[in-house]
Design an enzyme around this catalytic site. Structure first.
Site, PDB file in Angstrom:
ATOM      1  N   GLU A 146     -27.122  -8.713  27.317  1.00 32.43           N
ATOM      2  CA  GLU A 146     -26.130  -8.007  26.986  1.00 32.43           C
ATOM      3  C   GLU A 146     -26.730  -6.516  27.158  1.00 32.43           C
ATOM      4  O   GLU A 146     -28.245  -6.424  27.518  1.00 32.43           O
ATOM      5  CB  GLU A 146     -26.568  -7.529  25.300  1.00 32.43           C
ATOM      6  CG  GLU A 146     -26.108  -7.099  24.317  1.00 32.43           C
ATOM      7  CD  GLU A 146     -25.191  -5.795  24.354  1.00 32.43           C
ATOM      8  OE1 GLU A 146     -24.942  -4.965  24.897  1.00 32.43           O
ATOM      9  OE2 GLU A 146     -24.186  -7.319  24.356  1.00 32.43           O
TER      10      GLU A 146
ATOM     11  N   CYS B 181      -2.336  -0.349   9.499  1.00 33.40           N
ATOM     12  CA  CYS B 181      -1.189  -1.528   8.888  1.00 33.40           C
ATOM     13  C   CYS B 181      -0.326  -1.024   9.655  1.00 33.40           C
ATOM     14  O   CYS B 181       0.617   0.102   9.571  1.00 33.40           O
ATOM     15  CB  CYS B 181      -1.349  -1.402   7.933  1.00 33.40           C
ATOM     16  SG  CYS B 181      -2.368  -2.929   6.921  1.00 33.40           S
TER      17      CYS B 181
ATOM     18  N   CYS C  83       0.099   5.920   7.059  1.00 32.92           N
ATOM     19  CA  CYS C  83      -1.178   5.926   7.680  1.00 32.92           C
ATOM     20  C   CYS C  83      -1.015   4.932   9.297  1.00 32.92           C
ATOM     21  O   CYS C  83      -0.386   3.779   9.164  1.00 32.92           O
ATOM     22  CB  CYS C  83      -2.003   5.153   6.737  1.00 32.92           C
ATOM     23  SG  CYS C  83      -3.496   4.598   7.040  1.00 32.92           S
TER      24      CYS C  83
ATOM     25  N   CYS D 270     -10.222  -9.547  22.739  1.00 28.15           N
ATOM     26  CA  CYS D 270      -9.870  -9.626  21.728  1.00 28.15           C
ATOM     27  C   CYS D 270      -8.106  -8.085  22.362  1.00 28.15           C
ATOM     28  O   CYS D 270      -8.198  -7.362  21.239  1.00 28.15           O
ATOM     29  CB  CYS D 270     -10.572  -7.881  20.399  1.00 28.15           C
ATOM     30  SG  CYS D 270     -11.540  -6.294  22.012  1.00 28.15           S
TER      31      CYS D 270
ATOM     32  N   TYR E 100     -21.773 -10.940  27.224  1.00 32.56           N
ATOM     33  CA  TYR E 100     -21.933  -9.877  26.098  1.00 32.56           C
ATOM     34  C   TYR E 100     -22.120 -10.523  24.869  1.00 32.56           C
ATOM     35  O   TYR E 100     -21.266 -10.310  23.414  1.00 32.56           O
ATOM     36  CB  TYR E 100     -20.222  -9.882  26.458  1.00 32.56           C
ATOM     37  CG  TYR E 100     -19.825  -8.986  27.856  1.00 32.56           C
ATOM     38  CD1 TYR E 100     -19.183  -8.046  27.737  1.00 32.56           C
ATOM     39  CD2 TYR E 100     -19.109 -10.225  28.155  1.00 32.56           C
ATOM     40  CE1 TYR E 100     -19.044  -7.614  29.231  1.00 32.56           C
ATOM     41  CE2 TYR E 100     -18.357  -9.622  30.051  1.00 32.56           C
ATOM     42  CZ  TYR E 100     -18.490  -8.381  29.802  1.00 32.56           C
ATOM     43  OH  TYR E 100     -18.072  -8.126  31.114  1.00 32.56           O
TER      44      TYR E 100
ATOM     45  N   CYS F  32       0.941  -1.007   0.143  1.00 30.74           N
ATOM     46  CA  CYS F  32      -0.203  -0.414   0.024  1.00 30.74           C
ATOM     47  C   CYS F  32       1.258   1.314  -0.317  1.00 30.74           C
ATOM     48  O   CYS F  32       1.799   1.375   0.304  1.00 30.74           O
ATOM     49  CB  CYS F  32      -1.093   0.080   1.662  1.00 30.74           C
ATOM     50  SG  CYS F  32      -1.567   1.296   1.002  1.00 30.74           S
TER      51      CYS F  32
ATOM     52  N   GLN G 296     -17.411  -9.348  13.966  1.00 38.76           N
ATOM     53  CA  GLN G 296     -16.399  -9.553  14.082  1.00 38.76           C
ATOM     54  C   GLN G 296     -16.451  -8.483  12.611  1.00 38.76           C
ATOM     55  O   GLN G 296     -16.789  -9.044  12.219  1.00 38.76           O
ATOM     56  CB  GLN G 296     -16.288 -11.111  14.189  1.00 38.76           C
ATOM     57  CG  GLN G 296     -16.442 -11.062  16.022  1.00 38.76           C
ATOM     58  CD  GLN G 296     -14.925 -10.910  16.602  1.00 38.76           C
ATOM     59  OE1 GLN G 296     -14.183 -10.057  16.283  1.00 38.76           O
ATOM     60  NE2 GLN G 296     -15.434 -11.179  17.693  1.00 38.76           N
TER      61      GLN G 296
ATOM     62  N   ASP H  86     -17.006 -12.564  26.314  1.00 43.27           N
ATOM     63  CA  ASP H  86     -16.737 -11.550  25.128  1.00 43.27           C
ATOM     64  C   ASP H  86     -16.896 -10.366  25.625  1.00 43.27           C
ATOM     65  O   ASP H  86     -17.643  -9.727  24.743  1.00 43.27           O
ATOM     66  CB  ASP H  86     -17.062 -12.292  23.545  1.00 43.27           C
ATOM     67  CG  ASP H  86     -16.529 -11.743  22.489  1.00 43.27           C
ATOM     68  OD1 ASP H  86     -15.425 -11.114  22.724  1.00 43.27           O
ATOM     69  OD2 ASP H  86     -16.606 -11.909  21.309  1.00 43.27           O
TER      70      ASP H  86
ATOM     71  N   CYS I 120      -6.714   1.976  -0.248  1.00 40.93           N
ATOM     72  CA  CYS I 120      -6.852   0.713   1.335  1.00 40.93           C
ATOM     73  C   CYS I 120      -6.954  -0.683   0.983  1.00 40.93           C
ATOM     74  O   CYS I 120      -8.517  -1.101  -0.032  1.00 40.93           O
ATOM     75  CB  CYS I 120      -8.080   1.026   2.336  1.00 40.93           C
ATOM     76  SG  CYS I 120      -7.666   0.364   3.336  1.00 40.93           S
TER      77      CYS I 120
END
Length: 449
Positions: free
Chosen positions: A332, A78, A75, A404, A311, A69, A282, A377, A157
């Site tokens: 939730e 990444c 940027c 995550c 969650y 890229c 996701q 989660d 992108c």
């Protein structure tokens, strides 16, 4: 602060920098790949470490690759595009292992990272930011890597299908034509905050959400929204969301205008899932199927278990669990997300699902029975201390923690270690060419071993 050092990058650090040492001090080097020797400039001195930027590669890493890229390096989208993909997978496993040991006091075997089925064009959602341009101009793009307060006007992108860039350019042109300024968090004034694009691989349709500040003159947005819908037949809907909170998150608090639909439908391993404009889903659809399948495997279901998903969001993982469990209850706090979850369960004929909206502590307290397996989660911040307390009271024989953020995962597993033993940890790569890491950890109660 302008000192230059020759440094050898020893290993990857969580967040994407390379870790080096200078005179006994740790140096985190942005742009430094493990195995390389670089000339780095010190940009910040902290009590426990130095922070630097690699300005010249003296000896390349054996894992170096050519970035694909033109914006790479400037940027912030990444961080590891200049590294071979197999090396990225190894580094993510190593980072998880290091975080577990250092922050959680947990020494356990971490499995090899499961690769994303796609290395490019894998994202189904991207968040773009507005910012000030020259004079009274306007920028729309991604945050810069070393200066996240500045927006880079990206023209290409490789993380999302190409139409994303076409829509972005059109939104940039239309918003600039309104002569309304970007939002300024310091003063709480201005209009434009974020553009969020979603894409359904199933239908090849798109959803655009434009998030604005509360003082925006909404009558001036009607023609913009309708023009955007008219220009792209692939757009199922355009949503204008309002965010009053000054924190820089691409999350709308209320809705200002809608043209078309406010949701997309996606197929996930045979499940049809409705994803609304504000719902959590996701961002790598194909890798999400691997993540959810791994979570089901970690739950060790026989078809006789009751599972609680604490969650559950829009119910994607809940639906996965429901195909292998006797009963699944999703919890939730977001009412709209629970409505999506109920819709998803119904349209997939999953009648062994129930969903509870509201504060977790109160919702769990109302349950008259206990689960065999609890799935958690949480967001990047990890588990609140109250949730740790809830898990101790539930005392389920097995926990499946989908994370995550390996640092908060390590912290939380450490807090649970008095009752639970970690039996497995598997990283799953949902974000190639970045340092973001998803994990599935399996915990078993010590008194059931």
């Amino acid at each position: 602060m302008s000192q230059q050092l020759e440094l050898t990058i020893e290993q990857p650090a969580y967040g994407g920098a390379g870790l080096a040492r200078h005179e006994g001090r740790i140096v985190f080097v942005e742009g430094g790949l493990p195995g390389s020797r670089v000339l780095a400039r010190i940009i910040k001195e902290e009590k426990s470490c130095l922070r630097a930027v690699a300005e010249k590669v003296l000896d390349p890493s054996p894992h170096a690759a050519e970035p694909f890229c033109a914006h790479f390096g400037t940027c912030g989208g990444c961080t590891w595009q200049d590294a071979a993909y197999p090396a990225q997978l190894t580094w993510k496993r190593d980072i998880v292992s290091e975080q577990l040991k250092r922050l959680g006091g947990i020494e356990t075997q971490v499995d090899d990272t499961m690769a994303s089925p796609l290395e490019r064009l894998y994202r189904n959602k991207m968040e773009f930011a507005f910012g000030p341009g020259q004079g009274h101009g306007l920028r729309l793009g991604l945050r810069e890597r070393l200066n996240p307060g500045r927006v880079l006007e990206v023209e290409t992108c490789h993380l999302m299908p190409p139409l994303a860039m076409d829509i972005l350019r059109t939104v940039r042109r239309l918003t600039l034509a309104t002569q309304l300024p970007p939002y300024f968090a310091r003063t709480g004034t201005g209009a434009w905050r974020h553009l969020v694009l979603r894409h359904s691989e199933k239908s090849d349709s798109w959803l655009a959400q434009i998030i604005v500040g509360p003082k925006t003159p909404f009558k001036r947005l009607s023609s913009l929204v309708e023009t955007l819908m008219d220009e792209y037949e692939q757009l199922s809907g355009v949503v204008v969301g309002i965010r009053r909170d000054r924190a820089d998150f691409a999350i709308a608090e209320t809705r200002g205008k809608l043209v078309g639909e406010d949701f997309l439908e996606e197929d996930l391993d045979g499940l049809t899932l409705r994803v609304s404009a504000d719902a959590f889903f996701q961002t790598n659809t194909r890798a999400a199927a691997l993540l959810y399948a791994k979570a089901v495997e970690a739950a060790n279901l026989t078809g006789e278990e009751t599972v609680w998903d604490l969650y559950c969001g829009a119910g994607g993982l809940t639906a996965y669990m429901a195909r292998a469990a006797k009963k699944v209850i999703g919890f939730e706090i977001s009412e709209p997300a629970v409505e999506d979850a109920r819709t998803n369960a119904a349209q997939n004929d999953l009648y062994n699902c129930a969903f509870v909206a509201g504060d977790l502590k109160d919702a769990v307290a109302r349950q008259k029975s206990k689960p065999d397996v609890v799935v958690i989660d949480p967001p990047r911040a990890g588990l609140h201390p109250d949730t740790i307390e809830i898990l101790h009271k539930i005392a389920a024989p097995r926990l499946v923690y989908v994370s995550c953020n390996p640092s908060t995962l390590a912290r939380d597993l450490g807090r649970l270690s008095d009752q639970y033993s970690v039996s497995s940890v598997t990283p799953v790569d949902l974000f190639p060419h970045t340092s973001h890491i998803e994990c599935v950890a399996t915990l078993v109660r010590r008194d059931s071993l």
